[in-house]
Enzyme design. Structure first.
Site, PDB file in Angstrom:
ATOM      1  CE  LYS A  82     -19.950 -23.450  12.554  1.00 19.27           C
ATOM      2  NZ  LYS A  82     -18.191 -23.152  13.965  1.00 19.27           N
ATOM      3  NE  ARG A 100     -19.067 -10.366  15.137  1.00 16.19           N
ATOM      4  CZ  ARG A 100     -18.640 -10.317  15.569  1.00 16.19           C
ATOM      5  NH1 ARG A 100     -16.750 -10.333  14.795  1.00 16.19           N
ATOM      6  NH2 ARG A 100     -18.091 -10.681  16.615  1.00 16.19           N
ATOM      7  CG  ASP A 112     -19.299 -20.598   6.017  1.00 16.55           C
ATOM      8  OD1 ASP A 112     -18.628 -19.346   6.508  1.00 16.55           O
ATOM      9  OD2 ASP A 112     -18.535 -21.688   5.477  1.00 16.55           O
ATOM     10  CE  LYS A 166     -22.698 -19.469  12.387  1.00 11.45           C
ATOM     11  NZ  LYS A 166     -21.570 -19.404  12.089  1.00 11.45           N
ATOM     12  CB  CYS A 221      14.264 -22.972  23.588  1.00  8.21           C
ATOM     13  SG  CYS A 221      13.548 -21.268  22.525  1.00  8.21           S
ATOM     14  CB  CYS A 246      13.863 -16.981  24.053  1.00  8.96           C
ATOM     15  SG  CYS A 246      13.335 -17.332  22.502  1.00  8.96           S
ATOM     16  CG  ASP A 272      -2.057  -1.429   0.907  1.00 10.51           C
ATOM     17  OD1 ASP A 272      -2.950  -1.131   1.442  1.00 10.51           O
ATOM     18  OD2 ASP A 272      -2.066  -2.170  -0.206  1.00 10.51           O
ATOM     19  CB  ALA A 273       3.379   1.811   1.632  1.00  8.81           C
ATOM     20  CD  GLU A 274       7.286  -1.203  -3.139  1.00  7.86           C
ATOM     21  OE1 GLU A 274       7.672  -1.183  -3.610  1.00  7.86           O
ATOM     22  OE2 GLU A 274       6.136  -2.523  -2.379  1.00  7.86           O
ATOM     23  CE1 TYR A 275      -3.495   3.043  -5.367  1.00  7.03           C
ATOM     24  CE2 TYR A 275      -2.676   2.062  -7.064  1.00  7.03           C
ATOM     25  CZ  TYR A 275      -3.370   2.813  -6.383  1.00  7.03           C
ATOM     26  OH  TYR A 275      -4.584   2.825  -7.019  1.00  7.03           O
ATOM     27  CG  ASP A 276       0.281   6.717  -0.233  1.00  6.89           C
ATOM     28  OD1 ASP A 276      -0.322   7.276   0.858  1.00  6.89           O
ATOM     29  OD2 ASP A 276      -1.227   7.595  -1.071  1.00  6.89           O
ATOM     30  CE1 TYR A 318     -27.580 -12.428  11.153  1.00  2.00           C
ATOM     31  CE2 TYR A 318     -27.087 -13.679   9.134  1.00  2.00           C
ATOM     32  CZ  TYR A 318     -26.502 -12.998   9.735  1.00  2.00           C
ATOM     33  OH  TYR A 318     -25.287 -12.782   9.666  1.00  2.00           O
ATOM     34  CB  SER A 336     -19.769 -13.736  17.300  1.00  2.00           C
ATOM     35  OG  SER A 336     -18.950 -13.870  18.686  1.00  2.00           O
ATOM     36  CG  LEU A 337     -24.409 -16.225  16.776  1.00  2.00           C
ATOM     37  CD1 LEU A 337     -24.992 -17.257  15.124  1.00  2.00           C
ATOM     38  CD2 LEU A 337     -25.845 -16.253  17.640  1.00  2.00           C
TER      39      LEU A 337
END
Ligand code: IVH
Length: 707
Positions: free
Chosen positions: A326, A151, A132, A130, A431, A455, A45-49, A238, A94-95
């Site tokens: 579901k 949303r 999708d 529901k 680690c 780390c 986006d930055a280059e485009y801008d 709905y 949400s549900l």
């Protein structure tokens, strides 16, 4: 992409401008096509801008060279800015999910118990597919479409008004609507339209969408409405947000009203008598699933009576009056090629399965979570079997599944196809990033790197968390950029973000030569960082990345302590498990011992503490919003005792909390109000001794505004 060689605009001659403009225009147009048509941006986006800014500056200097078709005149020119934001008048929730018949019965029981209804009292629910797709909220004022928003995070969504206007199922004006009407529903794409779109794209050498949901999302979130208009999107209504007048008294009538106002509503919406009826309708919808012509991923049940919906209200992100049942997730077999270990911000070593790519429910899956070492071993720490006690070995054939948007998981292992040379997986005890010992605390299934801030994996993950959306949310500084800055040694800890300009402001030259950066984007980044020097307390607490402190608990801590100083002083003075600061911390509703211990020990660790201090030296922390003060009980600590006759204890508690009160289980000097029903015993006595105001249920209802 490399930056074009640039002469300062001031020094540019007309001949030079004439020579440069066609290549600038070509680059912008190529970027437009890649972004809008292919949904696959090729430059940042930055280059485009930067390209567009330069073209605009040249056009401003030599207006005679500007063509009417210049990309600076085209819609979709706000690519860099993306969509505007819209704050939803009422949050988009949400549900909660149910995955089995039992959970549906339990949902009915929990609704009855909350409302204090007997098991034989009549209670209807609607049941509907529901869909999708992706949810959309459309606002009408005096019957005219005013705006439409996705949303987003539930509170603030993206302004996609112009795109929504191109969808046939969405009327732009409505007769006989309430003055304010927010219609909510799902934008989706039918299977037929999805296939046709993909064939068209393929014939044009463009990319295919993985599934109709992605295609719908990609199409709605187009910056150029003309592209959205060319994509066949549909909409089912709905639900609703703000209304100046109620639509109806029941869910089923409200849906009928939305239909009569000109919206498509789902024809499989039915009124059900109770769990048995709901489950029967679920089976019916499941049987029709393959022939519906659009994707659904379950059935949504909603309490039909809207007055009861109001009484039931909401938990933090989901209504108590609805649940999504579901469909079982799709499954597929594939081979486990290897196990990678990722190190998280709290040092957790997370094993990830590397799989031979396989399509599950329309999406190509090439990795799956393996959770922790017990999960791989097939037994939890108490010895209980996971997947029938089958361990997972590299080379195994494993069955993977996806449920909604969650990361794929492993459901089963085929022992019959296990290669002879497959050996049990040896979980690392050190680690993989910093070599520090990785240990498991008692009762914890997770092995953690003990390297702390030394780390690099933990440090980077902490930084990613710090800049994430719910934390500092710094425009232009996402996970990718943070990694880059960390590798370069420019940002090692959060405080470094705020000294970046001071240390590297002169280094813009260095920055802008790197992929994804131009001079403008570097300057924008500094501006975006400066903007976040002022930060709400809740975001700061969340951003610290303390184990067990999520967005919600950060909010609770912020509300409780009010200011950074108060929070920091209390945490500095607190001892784990004892003393007034500890008691105060643990008294916060929703703060348990695990969370409290984690916060207190973070402030006790010298290195962590010093890092927090270095950070806060650059910040001005906003005070937390006080709990709602427009209710007479907000900010009060309330205790309920005895029998309540007009509502259940759960309902009384939820209502008190929704009004900004804190509900406690025991009477102490901190109690402001005791609501005592018949049979109140020792609590009423103690309240009298402590001179605490005692009221009965009717007085409480008068105070809290009834049900
Ligand atoms: S009702 C306050 N009904 O599912 C409750 N949601 O997993 C509002 N969805 O965000 C949602 N079909 O995008 C509702 N028939 C339906 C739905 C539905 C799909 C989506 C919606 C919601 C998500 C929650």
């Amino acid at each position: 992409m490399s930056e074009p060689s640039r002469t300062e605009i001031d020094a540019l001659s007309e001949a030079e401008a004439r020579a440069e403009m066609p290549s600038l225009i070509a680059k912008i147009e190529a970027a437009n096509t890649a972004y809008h048509t292919h949904d696959a941006p090729e430059i940042s986006d930055a280059e485009y801008d930067a390209l567009k800014q330069r073209l605009a500056a040249i056009e401003a200097k030599f207006p005679a060279l500007k063509s009417e078709q210049s990309p600076t005149e085209q819609v979709g020119g706000q690519l860099a800015e993306g969509f505007g934001k819209i704050t939803h008048a009422i949050r988009m929730m949400s549900l909660a999910n149910a995955f089995s018949d039992e959970e549906v019965t339990e949902f009915d029981e929990s609704v009855r118990s909350f409302l204090g209804l007997k098991s034989d009292a009549k209670l209807n629910y609607t049941a509907e597919p529901k869909i999708d797709g992706l949810s959309l909220s459309i606002r009408y004022e005096k019957g005219k479409l005013i705006h439409a928003a996705t949303r987003g995070d539930g509170a603030v969504g993206e302004n996609v008004t112009e795109n929504a206007r191109t969808i046939d199922d969405i009327p732009t004006s409505i007769a006989d609507a309430p003055d304010v009407l927010e219609v909510r529903g799902e934008v989706y794409m039918s299977h037929a339209d999805f296939e046709a779109l993909n064939s068209r794209n393929e014939a044009a050498g463009e990319k295919r969408f993985a599934n109709p949901r992605n295609a719908a999302a990609g199409s709605l979130r187009q910056l150029d409405p003309k592209v959205t208009a060319s994509r066949p999107l549909k909409f089912f209504a709905y639900a609703w947000g703000e209304l100046s007048a109620p639509l109806a008294e029941t869910q089923i009538e409200a849906i009928a009203r939305l239909q009569s106002l000109g919206f498509q509503t789902n024809p499989l919406t039915e009124l059900c008598d109770g769990p048995a009826d709901m489950l029967a309708h679920y089976r019916e919808i499941e049987a029709k699933r393959a022939t519906l012509g659009y994707d659904i991923d379950g059935v949504v049940y909603k309490v039909n009576d809207l007055a009861l919906q109001r009484r039931l209200g909401f938990r933090s992100t989901t209504p108590r009056w609805a649940i999504a049942h579901k469909f079982p997730a799709e499954l597929a077999w594939t081979q486990l090629e290897g196990i990678d270990i990722q190190v998280g911000r709290t040092g957790a070593l997370s094993p990830v399965a590397r799989l031979t790519p396989v399509t599950v429910g329309g999406v190509v899956v090439s990795n799956a979570t393996l959770h922790n070492e017990d999960y791989i071993a097939g037994r939890d720490s108490k010895g209980a079997e996971i997947r029938g006690g089958k361990d997972i070995r590299v080379g195994d054939w494993v069955q993977v599944y996806r449920a909604g948007d969650v990361i794929p998981k492993i459901a089963d292992v085929d022992l019959a196809r296990r290669p002879e040379d497959a050996v049990p997986y040896d979980f690392p005890t050190h680690c993989p990033r910093c070599g520090s010992e990785a240990i498991r605390e008692e009762g914890d299934a997770v092995r953690r790197c003990t390297g702390g801030l030394i780390c690099p994996a933990q440090a980077v993950e902490k930084l990613k968390h710090f800049v994430s959306r719910a934390a500092f949310d710094i425009e232009g500084l996402g996970a990718k950029q943070v990694e880059q800055f960390y590798e370069d040694g420019w940002i090692k800890e959060p405080a470094d973000i705020f000294t970046l300009e001071e240390r590297y402001g002169q280094g813009i030259q260095q920055l802008k030569n790197r992929e994804g950066w131009g001079e403008k984007s570097a300057r924008n980044l500094f501006a975006a960082i400066a903007e976040k020097r002022r930060i709400p307390l809740q975001r700061l607490i969340f951003a610290l990345g303390i184990r067990h402190v999520g967005e919600t608990s950060a909010g609770m801590l912020a509300t409780h302590y009010g200011t950074w100083d108060a929070f920091e002083t209390a945490m500095t003075q607190a001892d784990c498990g004892q003393g007034p600061e500890w008691d105060d911390l643990i008294s916060i509703d929703g703060v348990g011992e695990t969370l409290a211990t984690s916060v207190v020990t973070t402030f006790q660790q010298e290195a962590e503490r010093a890092s927090i201090d270095r950070l806060t030296a650059h910040l001005s922390v906003e005070e937390a919003e006080k709990p709602k003060s427009d209710s007479p009980v907000s900010g009060l600590t309330v205790v309920f005792t005895g029998t309540l006759e007009k509502m259940t204890r759960a309902e009384a508690k939820a209502r008190a909390e929704a009004l900004g009160a804190k509900v406690s289980g025991s009477v102490s000097a901190k109690t402001d109000l005791l609501v005592a029903g018949p049979g109140a015993g020792s609590k009423a006595k103690k309240a009298a001794e402590l001179n605490i105001r005692v009221i009965d249920e009717d007085e409480w209802i008068a105070l809290a505004g009834g049900a």
